[in-house]
Write a protein that holds these residues in place. Structure first.
Motif, mmCIF file in Angstrom:
data_model
loop_
_atom_site.group_PDB
_atom_site.id
_atom_site.type_symbol
_atom_site.label_atom_id
_atom_site.label_comp_id
_atom_site.label_asym_id
_atom_site.label_seq_id
_atom_site.Cartn_x
_atom_site.Cartn_y
_atom_site.Cartn_z
ATOM 1 N N HIS A 1 14.547 8.449 -6.255
ATOM 2 C CA HIS A 1 13.325 7.744 -5.873
ATOM 3 C C HIS A 1 13.259 6.423 -6.604
ATOM 4 O O HIS A 1 12.963 6.379 -7.788
ATOM 5 C CB HIS A 1 12.097 8.612 -6.179
ATOM 6 C CG HIS A 1 12.050 9.811 -5.287
ATOM 7 N ND1 HIS A 1 11.457 9.774 -4.054
ATOM 8 C CD2 HIS A 1 12.553 11.054 -5.441
ATOM 9 C CE1 HIS A 1 11.597 10.950 -3.468
ATOM 10 N NE2 HIS A 1 12.262 11.749 -4.299
ATOM 11 N N SER B 1 1.190 0.526 -5.120
ATOM 12 C CA SER B 1 0.196 -0.298 -4.437
ATOM 13 C C SER B 1 -0.067 -1.521 -5.295
ATOM 14 O O SER B 1 -0.085 -1.446 -6.521
ATOM 15 C CB SER B 1 -1.116 0.467 -4.250
ATOM 16 O OG SER B 1 -0.909 1.528 -3.347
ATOM 17 N N SER C 1 7.779 5.279 3.248
ATOM 18 C CA SER C 1 6.370 5.453 3.644
ATOM 19 C C SER C 1 5.581 4.308 3.024
ATOM 20 O O SER C 1 6.050 3.638 2.114
ATOM 21 C CB SER C 1 5.845 6.797 3.149
ATOM 22 O OG SER C 1 5.870 6.823 1.740
ATOM 23 N N GLY C 2 4.383 4.088 3.545
ATOM 24 C CA GLY C 2 3.545 3.020 3.032
ATOM 25 C C GLY C 2 3.645 1.774 3.893
ATOM 26 O O GLY C 2 4.431 1.721 4.828
ATOM 27 N N ARG D 1 0.834 -1.216 0.000
ATOM 28 C CA ARG D 1 0.000 0.000 0.000
ATOM 29 C C ARG D 1 0.864 1.261 0.000
ATOM 30 O O ARG D 1 1.530 1.561 0.989
ATOM 31 C CB ARG D 1 -0.892 0.017 1.238
ATOM 32 C CG ARG D 1 -2.104 -0.891 1.156
ATOM 33 C CD ARG D 1 -3.173 -0.361 0.194
ATOM 34 N NE ARG D 1 -4.186 -1.386 -0.035
ATOM 35 C CZ ARG D 1 -4.096 -2.366 -0.932
ATOM 36 N NH1 ARG D 1 -3.056 -2.433 -1.724
ATOM 37 N NH2 ARG D 1 -5.072 -3.252 -1.069
ATOM 38 N N GLU D 2 0.799 1.997 -1.121
ATOM 39 C CA GLU D 2 1.390 3.351 -1.187
ATOM 40 C C GLU D 2 2.843 3.356 -0.715
ATOM 41 O O GLU D 2 3.248 4.220 0.065
ATOM 42 C CB GLU D 2 0.566 4.327 -0.325
ATOM 43 C CG GLU D 2 -0.833 4.587 -0.827
ATOM 44 C CD GLU D 2 -0.862 5.604 -1.960
ATOM 45 O OE1 GLU D 2 -0.244 6.681 -1.819
ATOM 46 O OE2 GLU D 2 -1.473 5.297 -3.008
ATOM 47 N N VAL D 3 3.607 2.384 -1.183
ATOM 48 C CA VAL D 3 4.972 2.243 -0.678
ATOM 49 C C VAL D 3 5.945 3.067 -1.506
ATOM 50 O O VAL D 3 5.915 3.022 -2.740
ATOM 51 C CB VAL D 3 5.392 0.753 -0.670
ATOM 52 C CG1 VAL D 3 6.888 0.620 -0.560
ATOM 53 C CG2 VAL D 3 4.701 0.031 0.472
ATOM 54 N N SER D 4 6.790 3.848 -0.830
ATOM 55 C CA SER D 4 7.842 4.621 -1.498
ATOM 56 C C SER D 4 9.179 4.312 -0.857
ATOM 57 O O SER D 4 9.256 4.013 0.333
ATOM 58 C CB SER D 4 7.591 6.133 -1.372
ATOM 59 O OG SER D 4 6.360 6.459 -1.957
ATOM 60 N N LYS D 5 10.218 4.377 -1.679
ATOM 61 C CA LYS D 5 11.569 4.184 -1.141
ATOM 62 C C LYS D 5 12.533 5.023 -1.972
ATOM 63 O O LYS D 5 12.528 4.978 -3.197
ATOM 64 C CB LYS D 5 11.963 2.698 -1.245
ATOM 65 C CG LYS D 5 13.364 2.389 -0.758
ATOM 66 C CD LYS D 5 13.442 2.404 0.759
ATOM 67 C CE LYS D 5 14.857 2.069 1.225
ATOM 68 N NZ LYS D 5 14.979 2.224 2.685
ATOM 69 N N ASP E 1 7.929 4.771 -6.166
ATOM 70 C CA ASP E 1 7.124 5.906 -5.752
ATOM 71 C C ASP E 1 5.672 5.468 -5.617
ATOM 72 O O ASP E 1 5.022 5.140 -6.600
ATOM 73 C CB ASP E 1 7.277 7.020 -6.799
ATOM 74 C CG ASP E 1 6.623 8.302 -6.336
ATOM 75 O OD1 ASP E 1 6.626 8.530 -5.114
ATOM 76 O OD2 ASP E 1 6.124 9.028 -7.201
ATOM 77 N N ARG E 2 5.172 5.444 -4.423
ATOM 78 C CA ARG E 2 3.766 5.164 -4.093
ATOM 79 C C ARG E 2 3.208 3.990 -4.902
ATOM 80 O O ARG E 2 2.321 4.142 -5.721
ATOM 81 C CB ARG E 2 2.923 6.412 -4.283
ATOM 82 C CG ARG E 2 3.036 7.350 -3.073
ATOM 83 C CD ARG E 2 2.364 8.667 -3.315
ATOM 84 N NE ARG E 2 3.072 9.462 -4.297
ATOM 85 C CZ ARG E 2 2.507 10.028 -5.360
ATOM 86 N NH1 ARG E 2 1.230 9.892 -5.601
ATOM 87 N NH2 ARG E 2 3.229 10.738 -6.204
ATOM 88 N N ARG F 1 7.461 3.123 -10.984
ATOM 89 C CA ARG F 1 6.004 3.088 -10.829
ATOM 90 C C ARG F 1 5.440 1.906 -11.597
ATOM 91 O O ARG F 1 6.085 1.400 -12.519
ATOM 92 C CB ARG F 1 5.372 4.366 -11.406
ATOM 93 C CG ARG F 1 5.566 5.587 -10.551
ATOM 94 C CD ARG F 1 4.432 6.571 -10.777
ATOM 95 N NE ARG F 1 4.593 7.726 -9.892
ATOM 96 C CZ ARG F 1 5.020 8.907 -10.324
ATOM 97 N NH1 ARG F 1 5.303 9.089 -11.601
ATOM 98 N NH2 ARG F 1 5.155 9.913 -9.471
#
Lengths: 273, 354
Positions: free
Chosen positions: A32, A38, A72-73, A15-19, A35-36, A224
């Motif tokens: 990045h 899911s 995040s995520g 879910r909405e994972v960014s690194k 990026d976000r 993405r």
């Protein structure tokens, strides 16, 4: 019997994972990697990640193993959030990364030793060696093995823990074309026997179509998900069937590799096939 | 008949590409190889007879020595005679003993060369007396003084062995422990590395003046000095091996459910083993040096002490005898360590030969 009676796989939720990683040239900037993102993966599904290098396929896999934490995520296996590496999520790299100081048997049972359950489950070691066809190499050291054999050991080593999810990071990338095709069948056989959820990172379009239930196409900078394709072909799949080749053409186009000249060349190659 | 047993060794060697190809063992060895050793010993014997006869009988001996001038140096004569007879016997036996033939092919030329060198040494020293006496005795005199002093030499070797084993074991254990700590734990690296880098390179022998003052017991301080000499290279190589463990081995182990102790003891330490052995070899060399110096300076026993004691009495036969014993002693220990290494690192592809 090695073949598990019931499915061992678990569904996976991303879910909405960014690194992002610090940029090597410029300390202030960050790259990045993904990026976000899911994604939902069903239990016992075999899903591939396809895309050019730098699209964050391997980064995503490392996040799912728990070796790295996302910026995040959230990630979930079944109802459990992923916070740290666990024997429930096995990992196989392109380089088999066998422990060179252990024999084939030692490598395969490493997971049992690490979890302190070798004593109860010793019998499974032989079963898994038979499963990957290496029982006669039990006492050989890894440097005596061919690339395909080493990768089979790596698969057995990951599977002996009965992982709910098996992560394959270009596991067949270093093998020659023929060994590779044979190993694709081998992995499919293991998958069908164990019904483990499998995530396969690859940059080989044919491999993705041949093996997966679904293909996740990824684009780089930042990584993405471009599109998710469902492969409707019945197994065992024919590598030269018209549907297979059509899907291959679609994917090339989606990845923008079917440019004007390349399209013509791709067409010619198809004709040769 | 002899070719048949040779075949399996060839087949066994074939799949392992790392082993250098061994030339097939011939049905019979060339005469040159077979007779090299008997001829060389015969030469040494002839030289010895000729020189010993020429030498005047020493004063103070009975008339017996006129008839048998070689009685004084019977040790050397006995050695040469035994080698000559054995080598002739071996030439006969190798026809039916395959392993012996293999051994002979490797060893005969070098052994023959050794005996030719012995004769040359005898010609230069005792024969032509080109080198000043008493600093350069001939091989017969050296062997004789070794035989005469065998109890003392045995005792010295025994003491050296005890001291060496104690110091080396202490150094290896402490070196591996500190090396693993520095290599694995970040705080240990931060605080330990500077100490290691500054104090480590000081040769252990440079601590001798301090050791003499601080320690009441020479044996104790010698053990500590040897341990210190071993500790530095072992720590250095262990910590670098541990901290350079391939990250992917650790990643794989984590996804297999490894605890921290598994990561250290079952992944990092085995991965560092080749490095650790380099440290063990470097430490062994340093321990020989420190042993000899410590025995010369403080400890009143051992080969180093024997060497300087003999030199003090200008008994150079014994000095050379001590050197010969040291060569045998140290190279035997070195060989043992190589054997251990070969056992522990069987999994390595190519290993350095001793």
């Amino acid at each position: 019997m090695v073949a598990a009676p019931a499915a061992e796989g678990s569904p996976l939720r991303v879910r909405e994972v960014s690194k992002s990683f610090p940029n090597q040239d410029n300390a202030a900037a960050r790259t990045h990697a993904i990026d976000r993102i899911s994604l939902d993966v069903g239990a016992s599904e075999l899903i591939s990640f396809l895309g050019p290098s730098g699209c964050g396929k391997s980064t995503l896999l490392r996040l799912i193993t728990g070796l790295d934490a996302p910026d995040s995520g959230e990630l979930w296996v079944g109802a459990e959030p992923i916070t740290a590496p666990s024997a429930e999520r096995g990992l196989v790299f392109q380089d088999p990364n066998l422990f060179p100081w252990l024999t084939v048997r030692g490598n395969i049972q490493a997971g049992l030793v690490a979890r302190g359950v070798l004593h109860e489950k010793r019998g499974e070691v032989d079963e898994f060696m038979r499963l990957v066809g290496l029982e006669s190499f039990a006492n050989a050291f890894p440097h005596h093995l061919s690339g395909g054999m080493a990768q089979r050991v790596a698969l057995a080593r990951a599977l002996i823990n009965h992982p709910k999810v098996l992560l394959l990071d270009e596991p067949l990338g270093a093998l020659d074309a023929f060994t590779r095709m044979r190993m694709q069948d081998e992995v499919l056989r293991l998958w069908q026997a164990r019904r483990t959820t499998m995530l396969l990172v690859t940059h080989d379009i044919d491999e993705a179509i041949y093996m997966s239930d679904r293909i996740v196409l990824m684009t780089p900078r930042p990584g993405r998900i471009e599109r998710i394709l469902t492969v409707e072909l019945a197994r065992p799949r024919q590598r030269n069937s018209p549907e297979f080749l059509r899907l291959r053409g679609d994917i090339l186009e989606l990845l923008h590799f079917a440019g004007a000249e390349e399209k013509a060349e791709g067409g010619r190659r198809k004709a040769e096939d | 008949m002899n070719a048949a047993p040779a075949a399996p060794t060839q087949i066994a060697a074939a799949p392992n590409a790392a082993t250098p190809a061994v030339a097939p063992l011939p049905e019979r060895l060339p005469w040159k190889t077979l007779l090299a050793l008997p001829l060389a010993t015969a030469l040494a014997l002839a030289v010895h007879f000729f020189i010993a006869r020429k030498e005047p009988a020493e004063a103070g001996f009975t008339g017996l020595s006129d008839f048998m001038p070689w009685v004084e140096s019977r040790a050397y004569l006995l050695l040469l005679g035994t080698v000559l007879l054995t080598s002739l016997g071996v030439v006969a036996v190798q026809k039916i003993w395959l392993g012996l033939r293999q051994w002979m092919r490797g060893m005969c030329p070098i052994l023959a060369a050794a005996f030719v060198l012995l004769s040359a040494w005898e010609v230069i020293t005792t024969g032509l007396q080109l080198l000043p006496m008493p600093y350069f005795p001939g091989p017969a005199a050296v062997l004789q003084s070794m035989v005469n002093d065998r109890a003392m030499i045995f005792d010295s070797t025994w003491h050296s062995l005890l001291l060496l084993i104690g110091g080396y074991a202490l150094g290896v254990v402490s070196g591996v422990v500190t090396g693993v700590c520095i290599g694995w734990f970040e705080p240990a690296r931060y605080w330990g590395m500077p100490v290691l880098k500054v104090v480590g390179p000081i040769p252990a022998t440079a601590w001798i003046p301090l050791a003499l003052v601080v320690s009441p017991n020479a044996m104790f301080s010698a053990t500590a000095l040897i341990a210190l000499a071993v500790w530095f290279p072992v720590t250095m190589l262990t910590s670098s091996g541990i901290s350079n463990t391939r990250a992917s081995y650790l990643d794989v182990a984590r996804t297999l459910g490894a605890s921290r102790s598994y990561l250290i003891f079952r992944v990092a330490i085995p991965a560092a083993m080749p490095n650790i052995f380099i440290g063990l070899f470097m430490g062994l060399g340093a321990s020989f040096l420190t042993l000899v110096v410590a025995e010369t300076v403080g400890v009143k026993s051992g080969l180093g002490w024997y060497l300087s004691w003999a030199q003090g009495w200008a008994e150079y036969g014994k000095v050379y005898g001590a050197l010969v014993i040291m060569a045998a002693f140290f190279s035997t220990i070195m060989t043992v360590l190589f054997r251990v290494r070969d056992r522990v690192l069987v999994w390595q592809k190519g290993t350095i030969k001793w």
